[in-house]
Design an enzyme around this catalytic site. Structure first.
Site, PDB file in Angstrom:
ATOM      1  N   LYS A  22      26.477 -77.962 -50.134  1.00  0.00           N
ATOM      2  CA  LYS A  22      27.508 -76.915 -50.072  1.00  0.00           C
ATOM      3  C   LYS A  22      28.668 -77.344 -49.166  1.00  0.00           C
ATOM      4  O   LYS A  22      29.835 -77.201 -49.531  1.00  0.00           O
ATOM      5  CB  LYS A  22      26.898 -75.615 -49.523  1.00  0.00           C
ATOM      6  CG  LYS A  22      27.955 -74.565 -49.202  1.00  0.00           C
ATOM      7  CD  LYS A  22      27.414 -73.378 -48.429  1.00  0.00           C
ATOM      8  CE  LYS A  22      27.143 -73.588 -46.980  1.00  0.00           C
ATOM      9  NZ  LYS A  22      28.166 -73.162 -46.007  1.00  0.00           N
ATOM     10  N   ASN A  23      28.353 -77.872 -48.002  1.00  0.00           N
ATOM     11  CA  ASN A  23      29.422 -78.172 -47.049  1.00  0.00           C
ATOM     12  C   ASN A  23      30.202 -79.435 -47.409  1.00  0.00           C
ATOM     13  O   ASN A  23      31.232 -79.720 -46.798  1.00  0.00           O
ATOM     14  CB  ASN A  23      28.870 -78.241 -45.624  1.00  0.00           C
ATOM     15  CG  ASN A  23      28.533 -76.839 -45.116  1.00  0.00           C
ATOM     16  OD1 ASN A  23      28.926 -75.838 -45.731  1.00  0.00           O
ATOM     17  ND2 ASN A  23      27.792 -76.770 -44.022  1.00  0.00           N
ATOM     18  N   CYS A 117      33.374 -64.656 -36.860  1.00  0.00           N
ATOM     19  CA  CYS A 117      32.330 -64.351 -37.841  1.00  0.00           C
ATOM     20  C   CYS A 117      31.004 -64.202 -37.110  1.00  0.00           C
ATOM     21  O   CYS A 117      30.949 -64.297 -35.893  1.00  0.00           O
ATOM     22  CB  CYS A 117      32.269 -65.396 -38.941  1.00  0.00           C
ATOM     23  SG  CYS A 117      31.525 -66.917 -38.434  1.00  0.00           S
ATOM     24  N   ARG A 122      34.891 -69.004 -33.470  1.00  0.00           N
ATOM     25  CA  ARG A 122      35.332 -70.061 -34.373  1.00  0.00           C
ATOM     26  C   ARG A 122      36.853 -70.203 -34.447  1.00  0.00           C
ATOM     27  O   ARG A 122      37.470 -69.961 -35.484  1.00  0.00           O
ATOM     28  CB  ARG A 122      34.717 -69.868 -35.769  1.00  0.00           C
ATOM     29  CG  ARG A 122      33.213 -69.844 -35.719  1.00  0.00           C
ATOM     30  CD  ARG A 122      32.567 -69.709 -37.056  1.00  0.00           C
ATOM     31  NE  ARG A 122      32.559 -70.958 -37.814  1.00  0.00           N
ATOM     32  CZ  ARG A 122      32.051 -71.068 -39.030  1.00  0.00           C
ATOM     33  NH1 ARG A 122      31.528 -70.021 -39.625  1.00  0.00           N
ATOM     34  NH2 ARG A 122      32.049 -72.219 -39.654  1.00  0.00           N
ATOM     35  N   ASP A 306      22.989 -75.965 -38.209  1.00  0.00           N
ATOM     36  CA  ASP A 306      22.651 -75.248 -39.446  1.00  0.00           C
ATOM     37  C   ASP A 306      21.141 -75.207 -39.712  1.00  0.00           C
ATOM     38  O   ASP A 306      20.713 -74.562 -40.676  1.00  0.00           O
ATOM     39  CB  ASP A 306      23.369 -75.893 -40.646  1.00  0.00           C
ATOM     40  CG  ASP A 306      24.868 -75.654 -40.608  1.00  0.00           C
ATOM     41  OD1 ASP A 306      25.309 -74.763 -39.862  1.00  0.00           O
ATOM     42  OD2 ASP A 306      25.604 -76.370 -41.311  1.00  0.00           O
ATOM     43  N   ARG A 398      25.099 -67.469 -50.705  1.00  0.00           N
ATOM     44  CA  ARG A 398      26.284 -68.244 -50.353  1.00  0.00           C
ATOM     45  C   ARG A 398      25.982 -69.730 -50.289  1.00  0.00           C
ATOM     46  O   ARG A 398      26.873 -70.548 -50.499  1.00  0.00           O
ATOM     47  CB  ARG A 398      26.832 -67.795 -48.985  1.00  0.00           C
ATOM     48  CG  ARG A 398      27.349 -66.388 -48.990  1.00  0.00           C
ATOM     49  CD  ARG A 398      27.967 -66.045 -47.682  1.00  0.00           C
ATOM     50  NE  ARG A 398      29.044 -66.993 -47.372  1.00  0.00           N
ATOM     51  CZ  ARG A 398      29.794 -66.940 -46.282  1.00  0.00           C
ATOM     52  NH1 ARG A 398      29.584 -65.992 -45.398  1.00  0.00           N
ATOM     53  NH2 ARG A 398      30.741 -67.833 -46.068  1.00  0.00           N
TER      54      ARG A 398
HETATM   55  N1  EPU Z   1      36.066 -75.326 -32.973  1.00  0.00           N
HETATM   56  C1  EPU Z   1      37.126 -75.056 -32.146  1.00  0.00           C
HETATM   57  N2  EPU Z   1      38.381 -75.206 -32.652  1.00  0.00           N
HETATM   58  C2  EPU Z   1      38.626 -75.635 -33.920  1.00  0.00           C
HETATM   59  C3  EPU Z   1      37.517 -75.912 -34.763  1.00  0.00           C
HETATM   60  C4  EPU Z   1      36.249 -75.746 -34.251  1.00  0.00           C
HETATM   61  O1  EPU Z   1      36.954 -74.687 -30.989  1.00  0.00           O
HETATM   62  O2  EPU Z   1      39.791 -75.756 -34.307  1.00  0.00           O
HETATM   63  C5  EPU Z   1      34.691 -75.135 -32.460  1.00  0.00           C
HETATM   64  C6  EPU Z   1      33.932 -74.073 -33.250  1.00  0.00           C
HETATM   65  O3  EPU Z   1      34.215 -72.768 -32.791  1.00  0.00           O
HETATM   66  C7  EPU Z   1      32.505 -74.477 -33.030  1.00  0.00           C
HETATM   67  C8  EPU Z   1      32.592 -76.013 -32.967  1.00  0.00           C
HETATM   68  O4  EPU Z   1      33.946 -76.321 -32.675  1.00  0.00           O
HETATM   69  O5  EPU Z   1      32.049 -73.980 -31.811  1.00  0.00           O
HETATM   70  C9  EPU Z   1      32.177 -76.720 -34.248  1.00  0.00           C
HETATM   71  O6  EPU Z   1      32.924 -76.223 -35.328  1.00  0.00           O
HETATM   72  P1  EPU Z   1      33.279 -77.079 -36.617  1.00  0.00           P
HETATM   73  O7  EPU Z   1      34.741 -77.053 -36.823  1.00  0.00           O
HETATM   74  O8  EPU Z   1      32.592 -78.412 -36.542  1.00  0.00           O
HETATM   75  O9  EPU Z   1      32.575 -76.211 -37.755  1.00  0.00           O
HETATM   76  P2  EPU Z   1      33.184 -75.741 -39.121  1.00  0.00           P
HETATM   77  O10 EPU Z   1      33.955 -76.845 -39.749  1.00  0.00           O
HETATM   78  O11 EPU Z   1      33.834 -74.423 -38.954  1.00  0.00           O
HETATM   79  C10 EPU Z   1      31.147 -76.634 -40.482  1.00  0.00           C
HETATM   80  C11 EPU Z   1      30.169 -76.055 -41.454  1.00  0.00           C
HETATM   81  C12 EPU Z   1      29.235 -75.099 -40.729  1.00  0.00           C
HETATM   82  C13 EPU Z   1      28.518 -75.895 -39.648  1.00  0.00           C
HETATM   83  C14 EPU Z   1      29.527 -76.551 -38.701  1.00  0.00           C
HETATM   84  C15 EPU Z   1      28.893 -77.437 -37.649  1.00  0.00           C
HETATM   85  C16 EPU Z   1      31.416 -76.041 -43.497  1.00  0.00           C
HETATM   86  C17 EPU Z   1      32.072 -75.266 -44.562  1.00  0.00           C
HETATM   87  N3  EPU Z   1      30.897 -75.360 -42.486  1.00  0.00           N
HETATM   88  O12 EPU Z   1      31.860 -75.523 -39.953  1.00  0.00           O
HETATM   89  O13 EPU Z   1      28.291 -74.654 -41.698  1.00  0.00           O
HETATM   90  O14 EPU Z   1      27.675 -75.049 -38.918  1.00  0.00           O
HETATM   91  O15 EPU Z   1      30.441 -77.358 -39.469  1.00  0.00           O
HETATM   92  O16 EPU Z   1      28.134 -78.435 -38.224  1.00  0.00           O
HETATM   93  O17 EPU Z   1      31.309 -77.260 -43.584  1.00  0.00           O
HETATM   94  C18 EPU Z   1      26.678 -73.226 -42.618  1.00  0.00           C
HETATM   95  O18 EPU Z   1      26.625 -73.989 -43.587  1.00  0.00           O
HETATM   96  O19 EPU Z   1      25.843 -72.295 -42.428  1.00  0.00           O
HETATM   97  C19 EPU Z   1      27.755 -73.394 -41.634  1.00  0.00           C
HETATM   98  C20 EPU Z   1      28.105 -72.451 -40.775  1.00  0.00           C
END
Ligand code: EPU
Length: 419
Positions: A22-23, A117, A122, A306, A398
């Site tokens: 999915k990701n 969320c 986030r 995750d 989802r």
């Molecule tokens: N963060 C910031 N600023 C940013 C971006 C992220 O502070 O601009 C922080 C976030 O708040 C969090 C950390 O950095 O505390 C990691 O966030 P990241 O950006 O790596 O996560 P994401 O891209 O929003 C993806 C996955 C998530 C998974 C995380 C971590 C997708 C669509 N989502 O989210 O998947 O938990 O990476 O591996 O790829 C799930 O599948 O259940 C899910 C939540």
């Protein structure tokens, strides 16, 4: 709203086909917006987040054709620029990944701020800083992010203060059309980012360093038709591995890749689970009661956030006590009170949970709050005595393709009902 009813206590036995990730799928669907040639994605999982993203790119004029369930052709030749509204963005935060490709293709983008969320605030500051480094003017206006680069983006050195998966994807997609070279330092090393880089490369981008902390991209203006097969979903595979472990069963995870799952496999082995590669994937064999193992989540190749909830379910019935630390999201413990309803002995303190293993869990009605929390309650239900009813299972849809049916095929007593 559908419920899942589970009567626990049966060891799972059999083979589970692991779906495409999915990701990986979400940024790949959005990446189609970069090109004026078709992008064919195969091994796409049938989950609602994927449907949301496909509908989103459709609203930008991308032609979507599906000849098979797990294959889609996305043709963005006639794509146009529009706004990504809050009511779309809040359905799946990943929809905001359109920001980078829109800016790259049209020189301007307007996307609703996603908001927080169930798993934390986030923020998206790193996405915006990366785009600003590439020369975009970025502002927030009435709940929208407005980004502009009328003269196009310019290659730059982007240093991420933490290896965010989403910010790496945003920077990578935007950099593919920037003039000159872009370097992304402290990039996320996740297999899903390497998969995005592989797909962009097939589309004609020039990228080096995929899977490492340093990505180097030489920007270009034109792309070509590409066909890309998604990697298997390591989180789905890890979830079924935890299901085998918690029920003392034996599951072959067909398509799973050990090299994407080193941290979680190490925890399982230390907990007493036997794992070995097979011709088709990975065999996971639970052998009696699990031993408690401390777990700390961290960015890849660390233990995935995750899988934190699913492994907490498994550790709830392990012998001994352990500490589970969440270092990626500040508030990803919504499953804790629900697991306690089933009899788990958990003490939450900030971002740590002390888990004292109990001999058995007892079924009860519980409430799913997000994707991984839902599945953790199902795992707990699979080993609990009596009946567990999981409410709000739409969260599950989802990200898990056909979960109940896959579990039934391996001997679980689980049914999806509409009350
Ligand atoms: N963060 C910031 N600023 C940013 C971006 C992220 O502070 O601009 C922080 C976030 O708040 C969090 C950390 O950095 O505390 C990691 O966030 P990241 O950006 O790596 O996560 P994401 O891209 O929003 C993806 C996955 C998530 C998974 C995380 C971590 C997708 C669509 N989502 O989210 O998947 O938990 O990476 O591996 O790829 C799930 O599948 O259940 C899910 C939540």
């Amino acid at each position: 709203m559908d419920q899942l009813k589970i009567r626990g206590g049966r060891p799972l036995e059999g083979a589970v086909d692991i779906a495409g990730a999915k990701n990986a799928a979400l940024p790949l669907i959005v990446a189609s917006l970069l090109s004026d040639h078709p992008l064919v994605l195969t091994n796409l999982p049938a989950v609602t987040d994927v449907e949301t993203l496909i509908a989103l790119v459709g609203s930008y004029g991308v032609t979507v054709s599906r000849d098979q369930a797990h294959r889609v052709t996305l043709d963005a030749r006639g794509a146009f620029n529009t706004e990504a509204h809050y009511d779309v963005v809040r359905r799946a935060r990943a929809t905001m990944l359109v920001l980078g490709p829109l800016l790259a293709r049209f020189g301007t983008a307007r996307v609703s701020l996603p908001g927080g969320c169930a798993i934390g605030a986030r923020p998206i500051d790193l996405h915006l800083k990366a785009l600003a480094a590439l020369g975009a003017e970025v502002a927030v206006d009435a709940g929208y992010i407005v980004a502009r680069a009328p003269q196009g983006l310019t290659g730059a050195r982007i240093v991420l203060s933490s290896p965010s998966v989403g910010a790496t994807a945003t920077a990578l997609m935007a950099a593919t059309t920037a003039s000159g070279e872009t370097e992304i330092l402290n990039a996320a090393r996740d297999p899903e980012i390497a998969d995005l880089a592989a797909c962009l490369t097939a589309m004609g981008a020039q990228i080096e360093g995929a899977g490492s902390h340093r990505l180097s991209i030489m920007g270009r203006r034109s792309f070509r038709r590409a066909v890309h097969e998604l990697i298997p979903d390591r989180v789905e595979a890890g979830t079924y591995a935890a299901a085998a472990a918690i029920t003392g069963g034996r599951l072959e995870l067909v398509g799973a890749r050990l090299e994407h799952m080193a941290a979680e496999c190490e925890v399982l082995e230390r907990a007493g689970v036997r794992l070995f590669p097979t011709d088709r994937g990975l065999m996971v064999e639970g052998r009696g009661r699990l031993a408690a193992v401390d777990i700390t989540t961290s960015p890849f190749p660390g233990f995935p956030t995750d899988l934190q909830a699913q492994f907490m379910a498994a550790m709830s019935v392990a012998e001994g006590a352990c500490m589970i630390r969440e270092t990626v999201f500040e508030n990803r413990f919504m499953h804790v009170p629900e697991l306690m309803r089933l009899g788990a002995d958990l003490t939450l303190n900030g971002t740590n949970v002390l888990v004292r293993g109990v001999e058995r869990l007892v079924g009860a009605p519980v409430m799913a709050t997000d994707l991984r929390a839902s599945v953790c309650l199902i795992l707990a239900g699979l080993c609990a005595e009596g009946e567990t009813v999981v409410n709000r299972v739409y969260h599950l849809d989802r990200g898990y393709e056909d979960l109940a049916r896959k579990l039934v095929r391996c001997g679980a007593d689980i049914e999806r009902v509409r009350p």
